[in-house]
Design an enzyme around this catalytic site. Structure first.
Site, PDB file in Angstrom:
ATOM      1  N   ARG A  21      -8.624 -39.878  13.631  1.00 34.17           N
ATOM      2  CA  ARG A  21      -8.778 -40.065  12.185  1.00 34.17           C
ATOM      3  C   ARG A  21      -9.957 -40.968  11.836  1.00 34.17           C
ATOM      4  NH1 ARG A  21      -4.943 -44.821  11.257  1.00 34.17           N
ATOM      5  NH2 ARG A  21      -4.306 -45.268  13.376  1.00 34.17           N
ATOM      6  N   SER A  48      -4.553 -45.708   6.270  1.00 32.32           N
ATOM      7  CA  SER A  48      -4.033 -44.946   7.415  1.00 32.32           C
ATOM      8  C   SER A  48      -4.845 -43.694   7.686  1.00 32.32           C
ATOM      9  CB  SER A  48      -2.595 -44.501   7.170  1.00 32.32           C
ATOM     10  OG  SER A  48      -1.745 -45.586   7.137  1.00 32.32           O
ATOM     11  N   GLU A  69       2.494 -35.549  -3.273  1.00 33.02           N
ATOM     12  CA  GLU A  69       1.664 -34.623  -2.504  1.00 33.02           C
ATOM     13  C   GLU A  69       1.427 -33.296  -3.209  1.00 33.02           C
ATOM     14  OE1 GLU A  69       4.402 -36.157  -1.309  1.00 33.02           O
ATOM     15  OE2 GLU A  69       3.442 -37.740  -0.136  1.00 33.02           O
ATOM     16  N   PHE A  94       3.665 -34.662   5.142  1.00 30.26           N
ATOM     17  CA  PHE A  94       3.843 -34.583   3.686  1.00 30.26           C
ATOM     18  C   PHE A  94       2.856 -33.597   3.059  1.00 30.26           C
ATOM     19  CE2 PHE A  94       4.296 -39.346   4.661  1.00 30.26           C
ATOM     20  CZ  PHE A  94       5.535 -39.145   5.249  1.00 30.26           C
ATOM     21  N   HIS A 120      -1.890 -38.141  11.321  1.00 29.37           N
ATOM     22  CA  HIS A 120      -0.648 -38.487  12.021  1.00 29.37           C
ATOM     23  C   HIS A 120       0.159 -37.249  12.407  1.00 29.37           C
ATOM     24  CE1 HIS A 120      -1.976 -42.261  10.502  1.00 29.37           C
ATOM     25  NE2 HIS A 120      -0.896 -42.937  10.882  1.00 29.37           N
ATOM     26  N   ASP A 128       7.811 -43.679  14.738  1.00 30.17           N
ATOM     27  CA  ASP A 128       8.273 -43.240  13.416  1.00 30.17           C
ATOM     28  C   ASP A 128       9.308 -42.124  13.509  1.00 30.17           C
ATOM     29  OD1 ASP A 128       6.953 -45.048  11.889  1.00 30.17           O
ATOM     30  OD2 ASP A 128       5.295 -43.730  11.346  1.00 30.17           O
ATOM     31  N   ARG A 178      -2.928 -39.908  15.020  1.00 26.54           N
ATOM     32  CA  ARG A 178      -2.904 -41.350  14.778  1.00 26.54           C
ATOM     33  C   ARG A 178      -3.414 -42.149  15.968  1.00 26.54           C
ATOM     34  NH1 ARG A 178       1.463 -45.186  15.936  1.00 26.54           N
ATOM     35  NH2 ARG A 178       1.067 -47.079  14.765  1.00 26.54           N
TER      36      ARG A 178
END
Lengths: 323, 285
Positions: A21, A48, A69, A94, A120, A128, A178
């Site tokens: 990213r 992020s 979103e 999302f 991610h 997570d 990520r």
């Protein structure tokens, strides 16, 4: 391999790593400097997703959408309709996880060149857990007409992919990860949307990998060579449109194929290659990826090992095909 | 548009648009009747008075934008566009047929002059917000984004995400128009999913709300003029309309939301429209 200017000894212990990213963040900033029509929107994950680099440089061309979103991508559609080149980012779980219909109708059918950036993705998100480990995004986006689907292999390639998407007139999905990922390519490594690259030539088996799994495939090929299997590694950063020519040329030579991805094999890269081969050149195929199940919490390394997504698993698959 | 029309001329246009809607839907054999008829006055006002647009140059870069969020009401837009000169009125008879530019729900890429593809509900206001933000970035201060929404579609969460965003950014170049006809497919809006107090909802999201009779062309034109003059907020016009307006047996009846007239019903409907429901003598009587 030298044609591609890959990083020498990228698989050594002290080789450089960086989250994919990060390359997106730099690429977007760069694209924003080159073209004032490049704009960005984010759903409350600006740091992020690394969109913060762009936001800090061009605050007037950045829109904070909040945790919404559906709105993220439909606002993107409106921005594109007025000639902007919008990059819209969130976590892949999302977006495109939650807003598929809006992407279908207002971006793909409506033919607006919105760039949907899902960060991610994959089980390597780690602790997570399953809710945040997006595994179905490739399948969801690949099925949509007009949509380009990309999963760069490292941060250097992500930067190039982002700059290339800013110049491309199609809707696109850019899949990011990520975790810090070994850097395997350099500024000189060629990159074009829609192209796959033979990073390691071989004759016994074709390993087609996308995203960070290309690193695992290269490590596997290196070790397989010592064990007497000459594997060809095809890096496939664009899953749609698939580079049929490069893939078929390789498979015609080897007759055996392994696909590797950090996502569901159903509808993912594995699905795409299976479709291509069954129609054009049937060949023995093993698909490595998530096999119709969800992830769980754990460290990235634990999870990759648990779900069979490492160089070791690629080597086992190669042996089962070749031996 | 260069020509200006009197209110009675605009009312005549609205009636012509209604006749086209009935004929189109009868020929198509499927489609939505109530919403398009109820919106005919608003669309006559938009295309013949309010919008800055050029039917001969649909992509004119100074045009106002008109988004249709509730895509199922598109027959009223097609009819208004044909009457305004975007294409030949004969093409209206191709609605919903194979190869037609007039798809059952609007597709931007098929027909010049459409600004969005819609049908799945709840996305138009977000697109309007995106366009308004782009205009603001471009310092394009003399254009407006009008977006027509249904009331049933306000059930969609996407609408309220957009409502928050437009309130946050004070998008005064967005003018929302809610076709408040109180019906949706399963029945009256207040029994399917209550929307009231609708004005208070929008106000609490940072919008300026105007409530008008949406079948009164003069009231709608005035409301749009006022909306353009309100600079500190986006404006939502809650236009109270009669579903099926102009056709006696369709008015107020939610069963006509998603149904077309058959031949006999179309004859009766056209008679209603020619005679203004019996208030004047038809030329055919």
């Amino acid at each position: 391999m030298s044609d591609y200017h890959l990083v020498p000894n990228f698989d050594s212990k002290d080789a450089a790593k960086e989250p994919i990213r990060k390359g997106f963040g730099r690429g977007l900033l760069e694209a924003g400097k080159l073209n004032e029509n490049v704009v960005a929107a984010c759903a409350d994950l600006t740091d992020s997703t690394q969109m913060s680099l762009f936001k800090n440089e061009f605050p007037d061309r950045f829109i904070e959408i909040g945790v919404a979103e559906q709105n993220l991508v439909t606002v993107g559609s409106g921005l594109a309709a007025m000639g902007k080149i919008p990059f819209v980012s969130s976590y892949a779980a999302f977006s495109p996880g939650r807003n598929w219909e809006q992407i279908r109708t207002t971006i793909c059918l409506n033919d607006q060149p919105v760039k949907i950036v899902g960060s991610h993705a994959g089980v390597s998100v780690g602790p997570d857990g399953a809710t945040h480990q997006m595994l179905e995004d490739i399948a969801l986006m690949r099925v949509l007409p007009n949509m380009v689907v990309m999963a760069p292999g490292d941060s250097v390639e992500a930067e190039k992919a982002t700059r290339a998407l800013a110049k491309d007139s199609r809707p696109a999905y850019l899949r990011l990860a990520r975790e810090a990922t070994p850097i395997i390519t350099t500024d000189k490594t060629p990159f074009e949307i829609g192209k796959a690259y033979v990073y390691a030539p071989g004759k016994d088996v074709t390993i087609i990998a996308t995203g960070a799994m290309t690193y695992q495939a290269l490590v596997a090929a290196h070790k397989l060579y010592v064990q007497g299997i000459d594997a060809e590694v095809v890096h496939c950063p664009t899953i749609k449109p698939l580079d049929n020519v490069t893939i078929l040329n390789s498979v015609k030579k080897t007759g055996k194929v392994i696909t590797v991805e950090e996502g569901q094999i159903n509808g993912g890269l594995g699905g795409a290659v299976a479709e291509l081969l069954s129609e054009e050149h049937p060949a023995l195929l093993k698909r490595i990826g998530m096999r119709d199940r969800f992830g769980e919490s754990g460290s990235p390394d634990e999870l990759l090992e648990h779900f069979g997504l490492t160089a070791k698993h690629i080597m086992l698959a190669a042996h089962s095909l070749v031996d | 548009m260069s020509k200006t029309y009197s209110i009675s001329e605009l009312e005549f246009k609205a009636n012509e648009i209604r006749k086209s809607i009935i004929t189109m839907l009868e020929e198509a054999g499927s489609g939505h009747s109530a919403g398009p008829l109820g919106l005919a006055d608003i669309f006559a006002a938009l295309y013949f008075d309010i919008l800055k647009h050029d039917p001969k140059k649909p992509d004119w870069d100074e045009r106002d934008i008109l988004l249709l969020s509730n895509g199922h009401t598109v027959p009223v837009r097609y009819a208004a566009m044909a009457h305004a000169g975007y294409f030949d009125k004969k093409e209206l008879m191709t609605l919903r047929k194979f190869g037609s530019r007039l798809q059952g729900h609007p597709e931007r890429t098929k027909l010049p002059g459409l600004e969005n593809t819609s049908g799945p509900l709840g996305s138009g206001l977000s697109q309007a917000a995106g366009m308004a933000l782009a205009m603001r970035m471009n310092k394009d201060l003399h254009r407006w984004v009008y977006v027509v929404m249904g009331d049933g579609e306000l059930n969609e969460g996407n609408i309220w995400e957009a409502a928050m965003l437009a309130g946050k950014y004070k998008l005064n170049n967005v003018i929302g128009i809610i076709d408040r006809n109180n019906i949706q497919i399963d029945g009256p809006t207040e029994s399917v999913m209550p929307l009231e107090d609708l004005a208070a909802k929008w106000e609490s999201f940072g919008w300026h709300v105007l409530e008008i009779d949406g079948n009164n062309i003069e009231a709608f034109i005035d409301a749009c003029a006022l909306a353009r003059a309100i600079v500190e907020k986006p404006v939502m016009i809650i236009a109270r309309t009669v579903p099926g307006k102009g056709v006696g047996f369709m008015e107020y009846d939610f069963h006509w939301h998603g149904a077309p007239p058959d031949h006999e019903q179309a004859k009766q409907a056209l008679h209603d429209l020619r005679t203004l429901q019996g208030r004047i003598r038809s030329e055919h009587q």
